[in-house]
Scaffold this active site. Structure first.
Site, PDB file in Angstrom:
ATOM      1  N   TYR A  41       4.166   8.053  -0.037  1.00 25.82           N
ATOM      2  CA  TYR A  41       5.257   7.246  -0.606  1.00 25.82           C
ATOM      3  C   TYR A  41       6.586   8.017  -0.547  1.00 25.82           C
ATOM      4  O   TYR A  41       7.610   7.499  -0.076  1.00 25.82           O
ATOM      5  CB  TYR A  41       4.949   6.837  -2.058  1.00 25.82           C
ATOM      6  CG  TYR A  41       6.177   6.271  -2.714  1.00 25.82           C
ATOM      7  CD1 TYR A  41       6.609   4.986  -2.402  1.00 25.82           C
ATOM      8  CD2 TYR A  41       6.959   7.038  -3.582  1.00 25.82           C
ATOM      9  CE1 TYR A  41       7.778   4.470  -2.946  1.00 25.82           C
ATOM     10  CE2 TYR A  41       8.123   6.533  -4.128  1.00 25.82           C
ATOM     11  CZ  TYR A  41       8.524   5.251  -3.807  1.00 25.82           C
ATOM     12  OH  TYR A  41       9.696   4.760  -4.333  1.00 25.82           O
TER      13      TYR A  41
ATOM     14  N   GLU B 177      13.282  10.290  -6.535  1.00 32.92           N
ATOM     15  CA  GLU B 177      11.980   9.650  -6.322  1.00 32.92           C
ATOM     16  C   GLU B 177      10.871  10.377  -7.078  1.00 32.92           C
ATOM     17  O   GLU B 177       9.974   9.742  -7.624  1.00 32.92           O
ATOM     18  CB  GLU B 177      11.647   9.587  -4.824  1.00 32.92           C
ATOM     19  CG  GLU B 177      12.449   8.548  -4.065  1.00 32.92           C
ATOM     20  CD  GLU B 177      12.225   7.129  -4.577  1.00 32.92           C
ATOM     21  OE1 GLU B 177      11.156   6.842  -5.138  1.00 32.92           O
ATOM     22  OE2 GLU B 177      13.154   6.309  -4.464  1.00 32.92           O
TER      23      GLU B 177
ATOM     24  N   ASP C  20       4.386   2.182  -3.039  1.00 33.55           N
ATOM     25  CA  ASP C  20       3.845   2.667  -4.311  1.00 33.55           C
ATOM     26  C   ASP C  20       3.256   1.474  -5.070  1.00 33.55           C
ATOM     27  O   ASP C  20       3.101   0.383  -4.495  1.00 33.55           O
ATOM     28  CB  ASP C  20       4.932   3.375  -5.132  1.00 33.55           C
ATOM     29  CG  ASP C  20       6.047   2.425  -5.563  1.00 33.55           C
ATOM     30  OD1 ASP C  20       6.043   1.244  -5.143  1.00 33.55           O
ATOM     31  OD2 ASP C  20       6.916   2.850  -6.340  1.00 33.55           O
TER      32      ASP C  20
END
Ligand code: SF4
Length: 356
Positions: A123, A40, A141
């Site tokens: 996020y 991520e 996001d």
């Protein structure tokens, strides 16, 4: 926010679509929290295609929190090379050290504790919670905001922090009203990601005919896909002119470390001076650094875009002799090509990779 709500039917429809259409990505072979976290962070502001090989090499060399917490900075920068935004890598290492110290080397199974870690925002905390642990937490996001703005017909400016909070609250309310299994939470979260990445595309490229929400999407029904999401005007990039002094002594190059804070913090670069200067001024600048210029010639111009800044660069190669390394780093051409040098200088690295 004056828009529709996110319904269970819409969620189910997306999960069904995701199960059939999910992208085959290396970090999806596991639910391991470390793998989810690294992927991520790498994916922030970077294309999936650019991340895949980097992710695999990174995980091979730094397979767990302990390895990340103790890696040498230069090695970490090399593993991150090409992904840009190097502060993300430094923050990963800092965060790994905190996890070692406070959480016995294990990523916490809790949204709030994740959010309290350095470099982990809402996020990432949401993505790790949902994908690694199946915890119903929002992971919102830019992609998810675009998808939700269109689905729900929201005209709120997605550049406003308040809008992101509103979307997070919509998902929190959804999870509160509809208890979901961990598998459903994982699939829904990744379904949003894949829909935003491959179907509900930005800049007039939405593929509504391939979208599972075509019948229920407010933007599609009202012909608003080119209007939503609403984005406030982006701040203009500041233009900065620089002259690079590529100082060489035989086969060696002189590099200088940038300050530990700010743009490209702590990375090595070719020394530069503000503005464009003549050959004579460049030679004077090198003399002022304590070296005697022997030969000077002009290199290609280049430019590099940062988020808020654009560098226009002129460059000179300046041959000197007797470089001393008190504050600088002297490296051979081979080392230059193997070291993590910011991509802002790619033009010159490519230039030297082609020359003896
Ligand atoms: S129908 Fe079109 S605009 Fe709506 S979510 Fe799907 S791709 Fe996006």
């Amino acid at each position: 926010m004056d828009c529709g709500t996110f319904t269970y039917e819409a969620a189910e429809c997306l999960v069904r679509w995701y199960r059939k259409n999910k992208r085959d990505l290396p970090w999806r072979k596991t639910h391991d929290a470390y793998a989810v976290w690294i992927s991520e962070i790498m994916l922030q502001q970077t294309r999936v295609e650019a991340v895949i090989d980097k992710y695999t090499a990174f995980m091979q060399e730094l397979p767990d929190i302990a390895a990340l917490a103790s890696v040498e900075d230069d090695r970490l920068m090399k593993l991150w090379e090409g992904l840009g935004y190097y502060s993300r890598a430094r923050n990963l290492k800092k965060c790994a050290a905190v996890i070692m110290a406070r959480h016995h080397g294990r990523i916490p199974h809790n949204y709030e504790e994740l959010l309290a870690l350095p470099g982990i925002g809402s996020y990432t905390a949401g993505a790790i919670s949902a994908i690694a642990f199946g915890i119903p937490a929002p992971a919102v996001d830019g992609n998810v905001m675009r998808v939700l703005s269109r689905l729900l017909g929201s005209a709120d400016d997605v550049k406003e922090p308040e809008t992101k909070k509103n979307f997070e609250n919509i998902l929190r309310e959804f999870y509160r009203d509809h208890p979901c299994s961990p598998a459903f939470v994982r699939n829904l979260t990744q379904g949003f990601m894949d829909l935003g990445a491959s179907v509900c595309l930005p800049n007039g490229r939405a593929k509504c005919t391939q979208c599972p929400w075509q019948e229920r999407c407010a933007a599609c029904k009202n012909n608003l896909t080119d209007v939503l999401p609403v984005r406030g005007k982006a701040p203009e990039r500041r233009l900065e002119e620089r002259t690079l002094l590529i100082i060489r002594d035989g086969d060696s190059f002189l590099l200088r470390k940038r300050p530990e804070r700010g743009l490209l913090a702590g990375l090595y670069e070719f020394p530069g001076i503000p503005g464009f200067c003549t050959k004579e001024e460049a030679a004077d600048a090198v003399s002022a650094m304590g070296y005697e210029p022997l030969q000077i010639h002009v290199l290609p111009e280049s430019r590099h875009l940062f988020t808020h800044l654009e560098w226009h660069m002129h460059a000179y190669e300046i041959r000197v002799s007797g470089i001393h390394e008190e504050n600088d780093l002297l490296i051979t051409k081979r080392e230059l090509l193997n070291r993590a040098i910011p991509s802002a200088f790619r033009t010159y690295l490519e230039y030297y990779s082609l020359r003896q």
